[in-house]
Design an enzyme around this catalytic site. Structure first.
Site, mmCIF file in Angstrom:
data_model
loop_
_atom_site.group_PDB
_atom_site.id
_atom_site.type_symbol
_atom_site.label_atom_id
_atom_site.label_comp_id
_atom_site.label_asym_id
_atom_site.label_seq_id
_atom_site.Cartn_x
_atom_site.Cartn_y
_atom_site.Cartn_z
ATOM 1 N N PRO A 81 0.818 -1.226 0.000
ATOM 2 C CA PRO A 81 0.000 0.000 0.000
ATOM 3 C C PRO A 81 0.844 1.266 0.000
ATOM 4 O O PRO A 81 1.972 1.276 0.500
ATOM 5 C CB PRO A 81 -0.801 -0.106 1.312
ATOM 6 C CG PRO A 81 -0.720 -1.536 1.706
ATOM 7 C CD PRO A 81 0.586 -2.039 1.197
ATOM 8 N N CYS A 82 0.290 2.322 -0.535
ATOM 9 C CA CYS A 82 0.899 3.646 -0.448
ATOM 10 C C CYS A 82 0.476 4.245 0.887
ATOM 11 O O CYS A 82 -0.703 4.524 1.104
ATOM 12 C CB CYS A 82 0.433 4.540 -1.594
ATOM 13 S SG CYS A 82 1.143 6.191 -1.568
ATOM 14 N N GLN A 83 1.428 4.419 1.782
ATOM 15 C CA GLN A 83 1.120 4.914 3.123
ATOM 16 C C GLN A 83 2.047 6.072 3.477
ATOM 17 O O GLN A 83 2.884 6.484 2.681
ATOM 18 C CB GLN A 83 1.288 3.767 4.136
ATOM 19 C CG GLN A 83 0.332 2.602 3.889
ATOM 20 C CD GLN A 83 0.686 1.388 4.736
ATOM 21 O OE1 GLN A 83 1.762 0.834 4.605
ATOM 22 N NE2 GLN A 83 -0.228 0.991 5.593
ATOM 23 N N ASN A 124 3.419 -0.322 -6.744
ATOM 24 C CA ASN A 124 2.635 0.594 -5.923
ATOM 25 C C ASN A 124 1.826 1.489 -6.854
ATOM 26 O O ASN A 124 2.021 1.475 -8.073
ATOM 27 C CB ASN A 124 3.558 1.435 -5.032
ATOM 28 C CG ASN A 124 2.895 1.900 -3.750
ATOM 29 O OD1 ASN A 124 1.874 2.576 -3.795
ATOM 30 N ND2 ASN A 124 3.463 1.530 -2.612
ATOM 31 N N VAL A 125 0.937 2.290 -6.282
ATOM 32 C CA VAL A 125 0.147 3.217 -7.087
ATOM 33 C C VAL A 125 1.036 4.341 -7.606
ATOM 34 O O VAL A 125 2.102 4.623 -7.047
ATOM 35 C CB VAL A 125 -1.030 3.793 -6.270
ATOM 36 C CG1 VAL A 125 -2.014 2.693 -5.908
ATOM 37 C CG2 VAL A 125 -0.531 4.491 -5.003
#
Length: 398
Positions: A81-83, A124-125
Site C-alpha cells: 500500500p501507499c502509506q 505501488n500506485v
C-alpha cells in the site's frame, strides 16, 4: 543463482502467476497475504487453493512474522500500500528507524535487512512518487534512502499496462532494486540517462522515448529522519538511484496495440448482471453534477464532479479496476452487452481477464463481491510476465 522468490502482500498470486507464466524455473519459497480487519482471509485461501501453503506464517500479520524464519531467496516481490512513510529519530535508549506503526514499507525493509535479497521488484500506485501532498516526494525519497543504506541501486517507472498491450488502462509504479555487488550491479556502468532511456531494466522491457531534461539530486541517506523532515522533490515517471544520487526524467512509452474490452467479454451472460430498472440511478452516478452541501461546521458549499463515460466503451481497454467494482459506485464498469444491446456489469470472469488472470481464478469459494475486490487489488499479470523474462536473463548471468 536459482530463481527463488519471496512474495509479499501476495493477494491471489499475481506476481507468482506472472513469473510462472514466463518460466517453470521460478520457485516461490515463501509468501505472505493477510487482510487486516477481516475474519475470513479470502485472498490467502485462494492463493493456497492454487499452490498450497508453506508454513504457519503465510496468513498472519507480517509484523508478527520473525524475519529470520523466512527462507532465503534471490528475488523479493510485492505490491504494497501507499502509506505515510515519515520517520522520527529514535527515542533515547532505542535504536533503528521506526516509521508509523502498521506501515508496511518497514516490514519490507526489515526483511531486506535480515535476508539480503539480491533482487527486489515492487509495485505501488502512481501517486507514490508525489506523496504526501504536503511534502511532495518525501515518501519515495525515504524509500530510496532506505535502499541506499542497504547497498541497493534502484530503477523505477510508472507503467500504464494498456500502453504495452494489456486490456486495462492501469497506471502503477514499479520499482526494481538490486544489490550493488551483484554481477548486474557491477556490470551496469552506463550513465543514468542511458540506464533510464536505453539500457536499464525497464528501458529494455518497456521501451520509451526520452526528450525531457534530466533532473538530479543527492539524498542524505545517512540521516533518514532528517531527510524525512525536510525532503521534497519532483520525481518524474522514470528514474535511477545509485549511492544516493537520484536521476529522473519524464519518458514517453513506445506504445503497443492494446486489447479492447470487447475481446475480453463473455458470451451469453446471465440476467443477474444486467441493470434492469436501475438505469436512472446509474445515469445520475455517472453524469456531471453540482450539489449544494453543508459541512459539519455549517459551511455551505457546492460539490461538483464531471461526467464519465456511460456506458464504458468496449472498443477501448478497460478503465482502472478498483476494489469497489462490485458496489454501486461511479467507478464501476457498465457496458452495453454486444449480444443483447442491454446495459450490464462486468462479470467476475471478465474482471479476471482484465487483470490477465486465468478464467475462474478466484472461483475458490469466496463470495462474488470479494472476487471483484481481490481483482481490484491485483496487478496486471502480463506486465509481470514481461518483466520476468528480463529477470531470467539477469539471474542466469549471476
Amino acid at each position: 543463482m536459482q530463481k527463488t522468490v519471496c512474495e509479499l502482500f501476495a493477494g491471489v498470486g499475481g506476481f507468482r502467476l506472472g513469473l510462472e507464466k514466463s518460466s517453470p524455473e521460478w520457485n516461490t519459497v515463501w509468501f505472505s497475504q493477510w487482510e487486516p480487519n477481516r475474519t475470513k482471509q479470502w485472498a490467502h485461501d485462494c492463493y493456497v487453493a492454487h499452490w498450497g501453503d508453506i508454513n504457519k506464517y503465510t496468513g498472519v500479520d507480517i509484523s508478527l512474522v520473525p524475519k529470520n524464519s523466512i527462507p532465503n531467496h534471490n528475488l523479493l516481490v510485492g505490491g504494497f500500500p501507499c502509506q505515510d512513510y515519515s520517520v522520527a529519530r529514535p527515542l533515547p535508549g532505542s535504536s533503528g528507524l521506526e516509521g508509523k506503526k502498521g506501515v508496511l514499507w518497514w516490514q519490507i525493509r526489515d526483511i531486506l535487512v535480515a535476508k539480503e535479497s539480491p533482487f527486489v521488484l515492487l509495485e505501488n500506485v502512481d501517486r507514490l512518487l508525489k506523496s504526501p501532498a504536503s511534502q511532495r516526494g518525501r515518501d519515495f525519497g525515504v524509500m530510496l534512502a532506505c535502499l541506499a543504506v542497504l547497498g541497493y541501486s534502484v530503477e523505477w517507472r510508472v507503467i500504464n499496462a494498456a500502453e504495452y498491450g494489456a486490456g486495462q488502462r492501469r497506471r502503477r509504479t514499479f520499482i526494481f532494486a538490486y544489490k550493488n555487488d551483484t554481477c548486474y550491479g557491477r556490470q551496469l556502468i552506463d550513465s543514468p540517462q542511458q540506464i533510464i532511456a536505453e539500457t536499464g531494466f525497464f528501458a529494455t522491457t518497456f521501451p520509451v522515448q526520452c526528450k525531457e531534461i534530466f533532473k538530479q539530486i543527492t539524498l542524505d541517506y545517512q540521516d533518514i529522519p532528517g531527510l524525512s523532515s525536510v525532503f521534497e522533490f519532483d520525481f518524474k515517471n522514470a528514474g535511477y538511484m545509485k549511492d544516493g544520487v537520484v536521476s529522473t526524467t519524464r519518458v514517453t512509452p513506445i506504445q503497443e496495440e492494446a486489447i479492447p474490452l470487447r475481446a475480453l467479454l463473455e458470451q451469453d451472460v446471465t440476467e443477474k448482471y444486467y441493470l434492469g430498472n436501475k438505469l436512472e440511478k446509474w445515469k445520475f452516478l455517472k453524469g456531471p453534477k453540482k450539489i449544494n452541501r453543508t459541512s459539519k461546521d455549517g459551511h455551505e458549499y457546492i460539490f461538483s464532479e464531471g461526467g464519465i463515460a456511460f456506458p464504458d466503451s468496449i472498443d477501448l481497454p478497460a478503465r482502472t479496476m478498483l476494489t469497489s467494482e462490485s458496489s454501486v459506485n461511479r467507478s464501476t464498469h457498465i457496458i452495453q452487452d454486444p449480444q443483447t444491446k442491454k446495459l450490464r456489469f462486468i462479470t467476475p470472469i471478465e474482471a479476471e481477464r482484465i487483470q490477465g488472470f486465468d478464467d475462474n481464478w478466484t472461483n475458490t469459494g469466496m463470495p462474488e463481491k470479494f472476487r471483484y475486490f481481490v481483482m481490484g487489488n491485483a496487478l496486471v499479470v502480463p506486465m509481470v510476465t514481461r518483466m520476468a523474462r528480463k529477470l531470467e536473463e539477469i539471474i542466469d548471468n549471476e
